[in-house]
Design a protein around this motif. Structure first.
Motif, short mmCIF file in Angstrom:
data_model
loop_
_atom_site.label_atom_id
_atom_site.label_comp_id
_atom_site.label_asym_id
_atom_site.label_seq_id
_atom_site.Cartn_x
_atom_site.Cartn_y
_atom_site.Cartn_z
N LYS A 297 33.29 40.48 35.76
CA LYS A 297 34.16 40.21 34.61
C LYS A 297 35.19 41.34 34.46
CE LYS A 297 31.13 37.18 32.04
NZ LYS A 297 30.45 36.85 30.78
N ASN A 298 36.38 40.96 34.01
CA ASN A 298 37.41 41.96 33.80
C ASN A 298 37.20 42.66 32.45
OD1 ASN A 298 38.83 40.51 31.67
ND2 ASN A 298 39.52 39.10 33.28
N PHE A 299 38.03 43.64 32.16
CA PHE A 299 37.82 44.46 30.96
C PHE A 299 37.83 43.65 29.67
CE2 PHE A 299 42.33 44.42 31.89
CZ PHE A 299 42.99 44.41 30.68
N ARG A 300 38.68 42.65 29.60
CA ARG A 300 38.72 41.83 28.38
C ARG A 300 37.45 40.99 28.26
NH1 ARG A 300 44.58 41.30 29.72
NH2 ARG A 300 45.72 42.31 28.04
N GLN A 301 37.04 40.42 29.40
CA GLN A 301 35.85 39.57 29.39
C GLN A 301 34.59 40.37 29.07
OE1 GLN A 301 36.45 38.09 33.40
NE2 GLN A 301 37.12 36.08 32.66
N ALA B 173 38.77 51.29 28.35
CA ALA B 173 39.35 50.08 28.92
C ALA B 173 39.95 50.30 30.30
CB ALA B 173 40.41 49.51 27.98
N SER B 174 40.63 51.41 30.47
CA SER B 174 41.27 51.65 31.77
C SER B 174 40.26 51.93 32.87
CB SER B 174 42.26 52.81 31.66
OG SER B 174 41.58 54.00 31.32
N GLN B 175 39.03 52.18 32.47
CA GLN B 175 37.99 52.47 33.46
C GLN B 175 37.17 51.22 33.78
OE1 GLN B 175 35.63 55.89 32.27
NE2 GLN B 175 34.22 55.57 33.97
N LEU B 176 37.43 50.15 33.05
CA LEU B 176 36.73 48.89 33.29
C LEU B 176 37.48 48.06 34.33
CD1 LEU B 176 35.87 48.08 29.56
CD2 LEU B 176 34.22 48.60 31.35
N PRO B 177 36.83 47.11 34.96
CA PRO B 177 37.48 46.33 36.02
C PRO B 177 38.75 45.62 35.54
CG PRO B 177 35.12 45.93 36.02
CD PRO B 177 35.41 46.73 34.78
N ASP B 178 39.74 45.63 36.41
CA ASP B 178 41.03 45.02 36.13
C ASP B 178 40.98 43.51 36.35
OD1 ASP B 178 43.43 46.00 35.22
OD2 ASP B 178 44.40 45.85 37.17
N THR B 179 40.34 43.13 37.45
CA THR B 179 40.31 41.73 37.85
C THR B 179 38.88 41.28 38.08
OG1 THR B 179 40.35 42.11 40.23
CG2 THR B 179 42.47 42.15 39.09
N ASN B 180 38.74 40.02 38.45
CA ASN B 180 37.41 39.47 38.73
C ASN B 180 36.97 39.68 40.17
OD1 ASN B 180 38.48 36.84 36.62
ND2 ASN B 180 36.93 38.34 36.09
N ILE C 230 35.26 40.93 43.07
CA ILE C 230 34.07 41.77 43.21
C ILE C 230 34.29 42.89 44.23
CG2 ILE C 230 32.93 40.46 45.05
CD1 ILE C 230 30.32 40.85 43.47
N ARG C 231 35.23 42.67 45.13
CA ARG C 231 35.50 43.71 46.14
C ARG C 231 36.12 44.95 45.53
NH1 ARG C 231 39.03 39.92 49.83
NH2 ARG C 231 39.72 39.47 47.71
#
Lengths: 270, 383
Positions: A112-116, A142-149, A151-152
Motif C-alpha cells: 500500500k502507498n502512503f495514503r492507503q 509520509a515521505s518515508q512511506l511507500p510512494d507507489t504500490n 512491491i519492488r
C-alpha cells in the motif's frame, strides 16, 4: 513517539522483512523446487560467487525460465517496449512466461502507498487521521512511506516508517475508550498483566487483534493457530523482566502487540 | 543478523508476507476476491459486513455490483482517486502534492459519473462549500483545497460541481483540467507553454514527446526560439529537434493566450502571451504566433496510430481538448492508467491489446470512469 521508548526494538526489527523475498525455497513455474537464491551472512565469498553464477542467465536465453538475476530483471522490465520482443505478448502478464517473475508478482501482490497505509490504519483502529497525536507523526513520516504500490520498490526504511505509524495509531487506540472497545470489545486492560495477559487473556487479545486487522475467514491470511503461538511467544518476551503486578504495564504491552499485527504484511500488502 | 528464538519471534511480518505471496493468487474464493477488490479500489480493507455482502455478490457472479459497493467507501475518492490523479498535476509526476482544483475536479467527475472526456474540454470545476474554517475558493491560491485536505473533509460528500467560467471569470477560455489553477501552476510557469502540450499528451494519450517524434513532419510552424543549427550542425535540428517541435509547436498555439503570474492563471483573449516571443533572435525566420490557432501536423504519417477523429485544426484550448478526447488513444490511455492502478501493473507492461475491451467499453459507456475502475478491478481480483 512516546511509546517508542517503551516498545522493544523487535517491533521495528520484525518488519525488516525484505529478505523473505529471497529466502526459503519456492516452486518455479515448472513445478520443480528451486534452490534458495538468498545470500546469507554465513556464506563465504566463494559461496556468494557460486550463487550469483547459478542465477546468472544469458540475456538471449529463450527458455523463459523465470530468472532471479536482478540484472536480467532490470533488462526485461521497462527496458524493452511492449511488442518488441521476439515472443508475442500474452493477454495477461501473469500468464506470459517472458515477463520476469518479479514483474508478474507485482500483479498479485502490492504494497500500500502512503495514503492507503494511513487510511487503512485509521479505519482499522478507529482513530481518525486528524487525531492530534497521529496527524503530525504521519506528516513527519509520509515521505518515508511507500510512494507507489510496486512491491519492488519496498525498502526496509518504508517498513520502519510503517511500524512507527502503527505505534502511534495503537497508542491512541488503547487510550481512546471508544476505539479500544471497538477493537478489543469486553477486554479490560486496567488489570495487572498476570490477569489480563495470562494464557486465556493473551489469546483473547491477540485473536481479536488478528481478526480485526487481518480479517477472518480468508485463506490468504496466515494460519491463526501459528500466528497465536508466535504472538504468545512475543507476549512472553515483552513481559520478561517486568513487574507483571503493575496494572500500568498491561496497556503498554497491548500497544506493542497491536503494533506487531497492525504493521504486518496482511495489513500493508494487498 | 541474529539467529535463534529471538529471531523467530521477530518474524510475524515475515510469515505473513510469505503466506500472502504464496497463496494470494492460487487460492482465491469469493471472500478473498472481495477482500482484494475492496483493498484495491478503496485502499482500505472492508468492514466485516461489507465483506460479506461483496462475497455474496461475487458468489452470485455479480462482480460489477461488488465493485460498485467497494467504491461506495469514501476512501475510493479520498485516497484512491486522489493518489491516481496527483501525478498529472506537476511536472515531476509526483504523488506527493496537495489536493488541488485539478485533482478535485477529477474526483468530482468520477463521483457524479460525468463523461470523463470532458476533463479535456468541459466548463467544470469542483469546489466545496466554504464553512467551518474552510476558506472560499479563490483562483489566486490553493488554500481552499489545502484546508479540505488538512481537515480530512470527505470529498465524496463535500465536492460541489461548478463552472470554471463562473468561479474564475477572468479566464474566458476554459477546458476542463487544462485551464485549472494547478495545471497553470505546473505547466504555464516560465517556459513557453510547450510543457502544457507535453503534459496533455502524456496524461491523456499516454504518449510522451519521444514517442510522438516524427522527423518527417513539416516544420513550418516551429517557432523562432528553436535553434536550426544547434552546435553549428543543421542535421541535428532536422534529425532530432524538428521531430518533436514540428508537431508540438503547431499545436502550441492553443495555449497562446495563457500565462502564469506566480499566483493565478492569466488569460488574455486579445493578445498572445509575451512568452511566445522569447528568444526570437535565435532564428528570426521562425514561426511567429499571432493568435490561438493550432493545427495538428501529427495527424499524418506515423502518428495516425493515435486514431485522430474530427477537426485537425482549431482555435484555443477547448477545441484542442476536444480533439485529444476524441482520439482512440484517449480511452486506451485511461484504461491503462486505471488497470495499472487497481491491478498494480507497470504501465510499460500493459499492451494496448490487453486493455482493448476495457477501452471500448469505457467509450461506449459514455466515458464513465467509475465503471472503468470496476471493470478493471475485476480482471485481477484473483482466480
Amino acid at each position: 513517539m512516546r511509546l517508542m521508548r517503551q516498545v522493544p526494538l523487535w517491533t521495528l526489527a520484525a518488519c525488516l522483512c525484505i529478505p523473505i523475498l529471497g529466502c526459503g525455497s519456492k516452486k518455479n513455474d515448472r513445478g520443480s523446487k528451486a534452490p534458495s537464491a538468498s545470500i546469507t551472512d554465513s556464506d563465504s565469498d566463494d559461496a556468494v560467487e557460486k550463487k550469483k553464477k547459478r542465477y546468472k542467465k544469458p540475456i538471449d536465453d529463450h527458455d523463459h525460465e523465470p530468472s532471479l538475476d536482478p540484472d536480467q530483471v532490470e533488462k526485461n522490465d521497462g527496458g524493452e517496449q511492449p511488442g518488441t520482443s521476439d515472443q508475442p505478448p500474452a493477454d495477461n502478464p501473469q500468464d506470459n512466461p517472458s515477463v520476469p517473475e518479479v514483474a508478474r508478482l507485482t500483479t498479485a501482490v502490492g504494497v500500500k502507498n502512503f495514503r492507503q497505509i494511513n487510511a487503512t490504519m485509521s479505519a482499522l483502529t478507529g482513530i481518525p487521521t486528524t487525531n492530534t497525536v497521529v496527524a503530525p507523526v504521519y506528516t513527519q513520516l509520509a515521505s518515508q512511506l511507500p510512494d507507489t504500490n510496486d512491491i519492488r520498490s519496498l525498502l526496509a526504511s518504508h517498513q520502519v516508517a510503517i511500524t512507527k505509524l502503527a505505534v502511534e495509531y495503537c497508542d491512541q487506540m488503547v487510550v481512546t475508550p471508544a476505539a479500544l472497545n471497538s477493537v478489543l470489545p469486553g477486554i479490560n486492560l486496567n488489570v495487572p498483566a498476570t490477569t489480563a495477559l495470562n494464557a486465556t487473556g493473551r489469546e483473547a487479545i491477540n485473536k481479536a487483534l488478528i481478526v480485526r486487522f487481518w480479517g477472518s475467514g480468508l485463506s490468504t491470511t496466515p494460519d491463526m493457530n501459528a500466528s497465536l503461538t508466535t504472538m504468545s511467544k512475543l507476549t512472553d518476551e515483552l513481559l520478561a523482566g517486568k513487574n507483571q503486578n503493575n496494572a500500568a504495564l498491561t496497556p503498554n504491552i497491548v500497544k506493542a502487540l497491536c503494533t506487531a499485527v497492525l504493521a504486518s504484511a496482511p495489513v500493508t500488502f494487498h | 543478523m541474529k539467529s535463534g528464538p529471538k529471531r523467530h519471534t521477530t518474524c510475524v511480518g515475515l510469515i505473513s508476507l510469505a503466506s500472502l505471496i504464496t497463496t494470494s493468487a492460487a487460492i482465491a474464493g469469493p471472500r478473498e476476491q472481495a477482500f482484494r477488490l475492496h483493498n484495491r479500489l478503496a485502499g482500505v480493507p472492508p468492514s466485516p459486513e461489507i465483506l460479506s455482502q461483496m462475497e455474496t455478490m461475487l458468489a452470485q457472479g455479480d462482480g460489477e455490483q461488488a465493485a460498485q459497493l467497494a467504491m461506495e467507501n469514501s476512501n475510493f475518492y479520498n485516497v484512491t482517486l486522489k493518489h491516481w490523479a496527483s501525478p498529472w498535476t506537476n511536472k515531476d509526476e509526483s504523488f506527493r502534492v496537495e489536493l488541488n482544483d485539478y485533482v478535485a475536479t477529477v474526483i468530482g467527475m468520477v463521483r457524479d459519473n460525468v463523461p470523463f472526456d470532458q476533463i479535456l474540454y468541459g466548463d467544470i470545476l469542483y469546489t466545496a462549500n466554504a464553512a467551518n474554517g474552510i476558506p472560499a475558493y479563490s483562483p489566486a491560491n490553493n488554500s481552499h483545497y489545502t484546508a479540505l485536505e488538512t481537515r480530512a473533509v470527505d470529498l465524496k460528500t463535500a465536492l460541489v460541481k461548478g463552472q470554471q467560467s463562473t468561479l474564475n471569470p477572468a479566464v474566458t477560455e476554459v477546458a476542463g483540467a487544462l485551464s485549472t489553477r494547478a495545471f497553470g501552476a505546473a505547466f504555464f510557469e516560465a517556459g513557453t507553454n510547450r510543457a502544457a502540450i507535453r503534459s496533455s499528451f502524456l496524461t491523456f494519450l499516454c504518449q510522451d514527446m519521444e514517442q510522438m517524434s516524427d522527423t518527417s513532419t513539416p516544420d513550418f510552424r516551429v517557432r523562432r526560439d528553436v535553434d536550426r543549427q544547434p552546435g553549428g550542425d543543421a542535421k541535428v535540428y532536422r534529425n532530432k529537434c524538428a521531430g518533436c517541435h514540428a508537431g508540438m509547436d503547431a499545436l502550441g498555439g492553443a495555449f497562446a493566450n495563457f500565462d502564469w503570474d506566480g499566483m493565478k492563471v492569466v488569460h488574455n483573449s486579445a493578445a498572445v502571451s509575451q512568452k511566445f516571443g522569447k528568444n526570437a533572435s535565435t532564428f528570426p525566420d521562425g514561426y511567429v504566433t499571432t493568435d490561438n490557432g493550432w493545427m495538428n501536423l501529427w495527424a499524418e504519417g506515423q502518428n495516425t496510430r493515435i486514431g485522430w477523429q474530427g477537426a485537425k485544426s482549431g482555435k484555443g484550448i477547448q477545441q484542442y481538448g476536444q480533439m485529444l478526447a476524441a482520439t482512440e488513444a484517449f480511452p486506451i490511455c485511461m484504461a491503462k492508467r486505471v488497470y495499472s492502478s487497481v491491478c498494480i501493473q507497470d504501465m510499460n507492461l500493459i499492451s494496448d491489446a490487453q486493455v482493448a475491451s476495457l477501452a471500448d467499453n469505457f467509450k461506449a459507456d459514455s466515458y464513465n470512469l467509475k465503471n472503468l475502475f470496476a471493470a478493471a478491478s475485476l480482471q485481477c481480483m484473483g482466480d
